[in-house]
Design an enzyme around this catalytic site. Structure first.
Site, PDB file in Angstrom:
ATOM      1  N   CYS A  68      -2.113  -0.247   7.494  1.00 53.39           N
ATOM      2  CA  CYS A  68      -1.452   0.893   7.533  1.00 53.39           C
ATOM      3  C   CYS A  68      -1.748   1.607   8.556  1.00 53.39           C
ATOM      4  O   CYS A  68      -0.681   2.283   9.211  1.00 53.39           O
ATOM      5  CB  CYS A  68      -1.960   1.641   6.184  1.00 53.39           C
ATOM      6  SG  CYS A  68      -1.591   0.816   4.681  1.00 53.39           S
ATOM      7  N   HIS A  86       0.641  -1.239   0.041  1.00 45.23           N
ATOM      8  CA  HIS A  86       0.098  -0.050  -0.046  1.00 45.23           C
ATOM      9  C   HIS A  86       0.924   1.183   0.022  1.00 45.23           C
ATOM     10  O   HIS A  86       2.052   1.056   0.323  1.00 45.23           O
ATOM     11  CB  HIS A  86      -0.967   0.063   1.271  1.00 45.23           C
ATOM     12  CG  HIS A  86      -1.964  -1.001   1.357  1.00 45.23           C
ATOM     13  ND1 HIS A  86      -3.126  -0.967   2.109  1.00 45.23           N
ATOM     14  CD2 HIS A  86      -2.324  -2.050   0.371  1.00 45.23           C
ATOM     15  CE1 HIS A  86      -3.938  -2.008   1.828  1.00 45.23           C
ATOM     16  NE2 HIS A  86      -3.387  -2.470   0.577  1.00 45.23           N
ATOM     17  N   CYS A  89      -6.144   1.501   5.890  1.00 47.13           N
ATOM     18  CA  CYS A  89      -6.857   0.427   6.397  1.00 47.13           C
ATOM     19  C   CYS A  89      -5.968   0.182   7.365  1.00 47.13           C
ATOM     20  O   CYS A  89      -5.005   0.710   8.098  1.00 47.13           O
ATOM     21  CB  CYS A  89      -6.264  -0.699   5.249  1.00 47.13           C
ATOM     22  SG  CYS A  89      -4.703  -1.276   5.144  1.00 47.13           S
ATOM     23  N   GLU A  92       0.853   3.832   1.849  1.00 46.36           N
ATOM     24  CA  GLU A  92       1.464   4.267   3.120  1.00 46.36           C
ATOM     25  C   GLU A  92       2.631   3.384   3.473  1.00 46.36           C
ATOM     26  O   GLU A  92       3.875   3.832   4.203  1.00 46.36           O
ATOM     27  CB  GLU A  92       0.222   4.034   4.347  1.00 46.36           C
ATOM     28  CG  GLU A  92      -0.967   4.943   3.931  1.00 46.36           C
ATOM     29  CD  GLU A  92      -1.898   4.304   3.333  1.00 46.36           C
ATOM     30  OE1 GLU A  92      -1.668   3.485   2.279  1.00 46.36           O
ATOM     31  OE2 GLU A  92      -3.150   4.292   3.774  1.00 46.36           O
TER      32      GLU A  92
END
Lengths: 146, 146
Positions: free
Chosen positions: A83, A50, A80, A52
Protein backbone atom coordinates in the site's frame (compact mmCIF):
# COMPACT_ATOMS: atom_id res chain seq x y z
CA UNK A 1 -11.25 13.49 15.92
CA UNK A 2 -10.69 14.58 12.36
CA UNK A 3 -13.86 13.67 10.41
CA UNK A 4 -11.96 11.89 7.63
CA UNK A 5 -10.11 9.75 10.13
CA UNK A 6 -13.45 9.04 11.83
CA UNK A 7 -14.79 7.88 8.48
CA UNK A 8 -11.77 5.63 8.04
CA UNK A 9 -12.44 4.15 11.49
CA UNK A 10 -16.07 3.52 10.49
CA UNK A 11 -14.79 1.62 7.44
CA UNK A 12 -12.43 -0.36 9.68
CA UNK A 13 -15.32 -1.27 12.01
CA UNK A 14 -17.39 -2.37 9.02
CA UNK A 15 -14.47 -4.52 7.82
CA UNK A 16 -14.23 -6.17 11.23
CA UNK A 17 -17.94 -6.95 11.14
CA UNK A 18 -17.33 -8.74 7.82
CA UNK A 19 -14.57 -10.81 9.42
CA UNK A 20 -11.80 -8.90 7.69
CA UNK A 21 -8.71 -7.43 9.35
CA UNK A 22 -10.10 -4.05 10.45
CA UNK A 23 -8.47 -1.37 8.35
CA UNK A 24 -10.23 1.56 6.70
CA UNK A 25 -9.06 4.25 4.28
CA UNK A 26 -10.44 7.49 2.85
CA UNK A 27 -9.20 9.59 -0.10
CA UNK A 28 -9.87 13.31 0.18
CA UNK A 29 -9.39 16.22 -2.19
CA UNK A 30 -10.24 19.81 -1.31
CA UNK A 31 -12.02 18.63 1.83
CA UNK A 32 -14.28 16.34 -0.24
CA UNK A 33 -14.29 12.54 0.12
CA UNK A 34 -13.45 10.99 -3.25
CA UNK A 35 -13.49 7.40 -2.03
CA UNK A 36 -13.70 5.35 1.14
CA UNK A 37 -13.08 1.64 1.64
CA UNK A 38 -12.46 -1.11 4.14
CA UNK A 39 -10.38 -4.24 3.79
CA UNK A 40 -12.08 -6.93 1.63
CA UNK A 41 -9.28 -9.46 1.05
CA UNK A 42 -11.31 -12.50 2.09
CA UNK A 43 -14.65 -11.41 0.66
CA UNK A 44 -13.20 -10.60 -2.76
CA UNK A 45 -10.60 -13.40 -2.68
CA UNK A 46 -8.11 -10.72 -3.67
CA UNK A 47 -4.72 -10.51 -1.94
CA UNK A 48 -4.44 -6.87 -2.97
CA UNK A 49 -7.84 -5.77 -1.61
CA UNK A 50 -6.46 -3.80 1.32
CA UNK A 51 -8.49 -0.74 2.31
CA UNK A 52 -5.90 1.65 0.88
CA UNK A 53 -5.72 -0.09 -2.52
CA UNK A 54 -9.51 -0.18 -2.86
CA UNK A 55 -9.79 3.48 -1.89
CA UNK A 56 -6.99 4.56 -4.27
CA UNK A 57 -8.53 2.58 -7.14
CA UNK A 58 -12.00 4.00 -6.50
CA UNK A 59 -10.67 7.56 -6.27
CA UNK A 60 -8.66 7.15 -9.47
CA UNK A 61 -11.74 5.77 -11.22
CA UNK A 62 -13.73 8.75 -9.93
CA UNK A 63 -11.30 11.33 -11.29
CA UNK A 64 -10.59 9.30 -14.43
CA UNK A 65 -6.85 9.13 -14.15
CA UNK A 66 -4.23 7.05 -12.37
CA UNK A 67 -2.50 9.94 -10.61
CA UNK A 68 -4.34 11.48 -7.66
CA UNK A 69 -2.66 14.88 -7.69
CA UNK A 70 -3.54 17.02 -4.66
CA UNK A 71 -5.27 14.15 -2.87
CA UNK A 72 -4.71 13.07 0.72
CA UNK A 73 -5.21 9.64 2.27
CA UNK A 74 -6.46 8.85 5.77
CA UNK A 75 -5.86 5.31 7.09
CA UNK A 76 -6.47 3.62 10.43
CA UNK A 77 -3.14 1.77 10.36
CA UNK A 78 0.37 2.30 9.01
CA UNK A 79 0.18 1.05 5.41
CA UNK A 80 1.94 -2.19 4.47
CA UNK A 81 4.73 -2.10 1.86
CA UNK A 82 2.30 -2.85 -1.00
CA UNK A 83 0.00 0.00 0.00
CA UNK A 84 2.85 2.39 0.73
CA UNK A 85 4.26 1.83 -2.76
CA UNK A 86 0.78 2.22 -4.29
CA UNK A 87 0.38 5.51 -2.41
CA UNK A 88 3.62 6.71 -4.00
CA UNK A 89 2.57 5.54 -7.49
CA UNK A 90 -0.78 7.32 -7.05
CA UNK A 91 1.05 10.58 -6.15
CA UNK A 92 -0.87 11.02 -2.89
CA UNK A 93 0.08 14.40 -1.42
CA UNK A 94 -0.24 13.65 2.28
CA UNK A 95 -0.67 10.36 4.13
CA UNK A 96 -2.28 10.41 7.57
CA UNK A 97 -2.49 7.23 9.58
CA UNK A 98 -3.40 6.16 13.09
CA UNK A 99 -1.54 3.24 14.70
CA UNK A 100 2.02 2.37 13.79
CA UNK A 101 2.44 -1.28 12.72
CA UNK A 102 5.86 -2.62 13.64
CA UNK A 103 5.03 -6.10 12.28
CA UNK A 104 3.38 -5.27 9.00
CA UNK A 105 4.02 -1.59 8.26
CA UNK A 106 6.08 -0.45 5.31
CA UNK A 107 6.36 3.29 5.97
CA UNK A 108 8.17 3.59 9.31
CA UNK A 109 8.99 -0.13 9.58
CA UNK A 110 10.28 -2.98 7.43
CA UNK A 111 11.30 -1.82 3.95
CA UNK A 112 10.40 1.86 4.65
CA UNK A 113 9.23 2.23 1.10
CA UNK A 114 9.47 6.03 0.86
CA UNK A 115 13.00 6.22 2.27
CA UNK A 116 14.92 5.14 -0.84
CA UNK A 117 16.43 7.28 -3.58
CA UNK A 118 14.49 5.22 -6.15
CA UNK A 119 11.14 6.31 -4.65
CA UNK A 120 9.86 8.79 -7.25
CA UNK A 121 7.22 10.41 -5.08
CA UNK A 122 7.30 10.65 -1.31
CA UNK A 123 4.08 11.89 0.27
CA UNK A 124 4.13 13.98 3.42
CA UNK A 125 3.53 11.54 6.24
CA UNK A 126 1.68 12.15 9.51
CA UNK A 127 1.56 8.99 11.65
CA UNK A 128 0.27 8.14 15.11
CA UNK A 129 -3.05 10.03 15.00
CA UNK A 130 -5.48 8.76 17.67
CA UNK A 131 -2.94 6.01 18.01
CA UNK A 132 -4.55 4.26 20.98
CA UNK A 133 -7.82 3.87 19.16
CA UNK A 134 -6.13 2.50 16.06
CA UNK A 135 -4.12 0.03 18.07
CA UNK A 136 -7.06 -1.18 20.19
CA UNK A 137 -9.18 -1.89 17.13
CA UNK A 138 -6.62 -4.34 15.80
CA UNK A 139 -5.89 -5.88 19.19
CA UNK A 140 -9.59 -6.51 19.86
CA UNK A 141 -10.01 -8.10 16.45
CA UNK A 142 -7.13 -10.53 16.83
CA UNK A 143 -8.08 -11.32 20.45
CA UNK A 144 -11.59 -12.27 19.34
CA UNK A 145 -10.12 -14.46 16.58
CA UNK A 146 -8.24 -16.62 19.08
CA UNK B 1 12.68 -19.58 -24.10
CA UNK B 2 10.46 -20.88 -21.34
CA UNK B 3 6.89 -20.82 -22.71
CA UNK B 4 5.46 -18.99 -19.68
CA UNK B 5 8.07 -16.26 -20.00
CA UNK B 6 7.29 -16.11 -23.72
CA UNK B 7 3.63 -15.58 -22.83
CA UNK B 8 4.61 -12.81 -20.41
CA UNK B 9 6.61 -11.17 -23.23
CA UNK B 10 3.57 -11.39 -25.51
CA UNK B 11 1.54 -9.59 -22.82
CA UNK B 12 4.28 -6.95 -22.56
CA UNK B 13 4.20 -6.43 -26.34
CA UNK B 14 0.43 -6.06 -26.23
CA UNK B 15 0.77 -3.50 -23.42
CA UNK B 16 3.25 -1.50 -25.51
CA UNK B 17 0.83 -1.49 -28.43
CA UNK B 18 -1.78 0.04 -26.08
CA UNK B 19 0.69 2.78 -25.12
CA UNK B 20 1.34 1.30 -21.68
CA UNK B 21 4.75 0.67 -20.15
CA UNK B 22 5.48 -2.79 -21.58
CA UNK B 23 5.34 -5.29 -18.74
CA UNK B 24 3.64 -8.67 -18.81
CA UNK B 25 2.98 -11.28 -16.13
CA UNK B 26 1.72 -14.87 -16.00
CA UNK B 27 0.58 -16.94 -12.99
CA UNK B 28 1.16 -20.68 -13.31
CA UNK B 29 0.19 -23.64 -11.19
CA UNK B 30 1.09 -27.23 -12.03
CA UNK B 31 2.28 -26.13 -15.46
CA UNK B 32 -1.14 -24.59 -16.19
CA UNK B 33 -1.65 -20.86 -16.81
CA UNK B 34 -4.11 -19.50 -14.24
CA UNK B 35 -3.92 -15.88 -15.39
CA UNK B 36 -1.98 -13.61 -17.72
CA UNK B 37 -1.99 -9.83 -17.92
CA UNK B 38 -0.22 -6.77 -19.23
CA UNK B 39 0.08 -3.35 -17.72
CA UNK B 40 -3.15 -1.29 -18.00
CA UNK B 41 -2.48 1.70 -15.71
CA UNK B 42 -3.47 4.35 -18.23
CA UNK B 43 -6.35 2.45 -19.86
CA UNK B 44 -8.01 1.63 -16.54
CA UNK B 45 -7.00 4.90 -14.82
CA UNK B 46 -5.74 2.69 -12.00
CA UNK B 47 -2.35 3.36 -10.40
CA UNK B 48 -2.24 -0.25 -9.18
CA UNK B 49 -2.97 -1.88 -12.56
CA UNK B 50 0.55 -3.21 -13.09
CA UNK B 51 0.74 -6.51 -14.98
CA UNK B 52 1.63 -8.46 -11.82
CA UNK B 53 -1.26 -7.05 -9.77
CA UNK B 54 -3.78 -7.76 -12.54
CA UNK B 55 -2.44 -11.30 -12.98
CA UNK B 56 -2.43 -12.01 -9.23
CA UNK B 57 -5.98 -10.70 -8.85
CA UNK B 58 -7.23 -12.72 -11.81
CA UNK B 59 -5.53 -15.89 -10.56
CA UNK B 60 -6.94 -15.41 -7.05
CA UNK B 61 -10.41 -14.88 -8.53
CA UNK B 62 -9.96 -18.06 -10.57
CA UNK B 63 -9.04 -20.19 -7.57
CA UNK B 64 -11.50 -18.38 -5.29
CA UNK B 65 -9.12 -17.43 -2.55
CA UNK B 66 -6.61 -14.69 -1.82
CA UNK B 67 -3.63 -16.98 -1.27
CA UNK B 68 -2.08 -18.54 -4.36
CA UNK B 69 -0.42 -21.51 -2.68
CA UNK B 70 1.84 -23.47 -5.01
CA UNK B 71 1.66 -20.85 -7.75
CA UNK B 72 4.57 -19.33 -9.64
CA UNK B 73 4.78 -15.95 -11.33
CA UNK B 74 6.63 -15.07 -14.54
CA UNK B 75 7.27 -11.38 -15.25
CA UNK B 76 9.18 -9.51 -17.95
CA UNK B 77 10.71 -7.04 -15.49
CA UNK B 78 11.83 -6.97 -11.88
CA UNK B 79 8.64 -6.15 -9.92
CA UNK B 80 8.29 -2.73 -8.31
CA UNK B 81 7.90 -2.51 -4.50
CA UNK B 82 4.08 -2.57 -4.72
CA UNK B 83 4.09 -5.71 -6.84
CA UNK B 84 6.84 -7.39 -4.82
CA UNK B 85 4.83 -6.91 -1.64
CA UNK B 86 1.66 -8.15 -3.37
CA UNK B 87 3.57 -11.26 -4.51
CA UNK B 88 4.48 -11.91 -0.88
CA UNK B 89 0.90 -11.34 0.33
CA UNK B 90 -0.36 -13.73 -2.36
CA UNK B 91 2.08 -16.42 -1.19
CA UNK B 92 3.60 -16.91 -4.63
CA UNK B 93 6.00 -19.85 -4.46
CA UNK B 94 8.54 -18.82 -7.07
CA UNK B 95 9.06 -15.52 -8.86
CA UNK B 96 10.82 -15.55 -12.23
CA UNK B 97 11.61 -12.30 -13.96
CA UNK B 98 13.60 -11.10 -16.93
CA UNK B 99 15.35 -7.71 -16.77
CA UNK B 100 16.55 -6.22 -13.51
CA UNK B 101 15.21 -2.70 -12.89
CA UNK B 102 17.69 -0.59 -10.92
CA UNK B 103 15.43 2.49 -11.10
CA UNK B 104 12.04 1.00 -10.24
CA UNK B 105 12.61 -2.52 -8.96
CA UNK B 106 11.74 -3.50 -5.40
CA UNK B 107 13.20 -7.02 -5.22
CA UNK B 108 16.92 -6.60 -5.83
CA UNK B 109 16.86 -2.80 -5.72
CA UNK B 110 15.35 0.04 -3.70
CA UNK B 111 13.47 -1.23 -0.64
CA UNK B 112 14.27 -4.93 -1.39
CA UNK B 113 10.86 -5.88 -0.09
CA UNK B 114 11.61 -9.56 0.62
CA UNK B 115 14.81 -8.88 2.55
CA UNK B 116 13.28 -7.74 5.84
CA UNK B 117 12.48 -9.81 8.92
CA UNK B 118 8.90 -8.45 8.79
CA UNK B 119 8.33 -10.04 5.36
CA UNK B 120 6.04 -12.98 6.22
CA UNK B 121 6.51 -14.89 2.98
CA UNK B 122 9.55 -14.72 0.77
CA UNK B 123 9.16 -16.44 -2.61
CA UNK B 124 12.07 -18.14 -4.30
CA UNK B 125 13.41 -15.59 -6.76
CA UNK B 126 15.01 -16.24 -10.16
CA UNK B 127 15.97 -12.97 -11.88
CA UNK B 128 17.75 -12.05 -15.11
CA UNK B 129 16.08 -14.60 -17.45
CA UNK B 130 16.49 -13.59 -21.12
CA UNK B 131 17.67 -10.35 -19.63
CA UNK B 132 18.70 -8.67 -22.88
CA UNK B 133 15.25 -9.16 -24.37
CA UNK B 134 13.56 -7.80 -21.27
CA UNK B 135 15.81 -4.77 -21.18
CA UNK B 136 15.48 -3.99 -24.90
CA UNK B 137 11.69 -4.04 -24.76
CA UNK B 138 11.67 -1.24 -22.19
CA UNK B 139 14.43 0.73 -23.86
CA UNK B 140 12.65 0.65 -27.22
CA UNK B 141 9.41 1.78 -25.62
CA UNK B 142 10.90 4.76 -23.85
CA UNK B 143 13.01 5.68 -26.88
CA UNK B 144 9.87 5.81 -29.06
CA UNK B 145 8.14 7.97 -26.45
CA UNK B 146 10.73 10.71 -26.72
Amino acid sequence: MNPFLALAFAEADAAASRGEVPVGAVVVRNQVVLAQAGNRVEELADPTAHAEILALRAAAAAVGEPRLVGCDLWVTLEPCPMCAAAISLARIRRLHFSAYDPKGGGVDHGPRVFDHPTCNHRPEVVGGLEEQMGGQLLKAFFRDKR
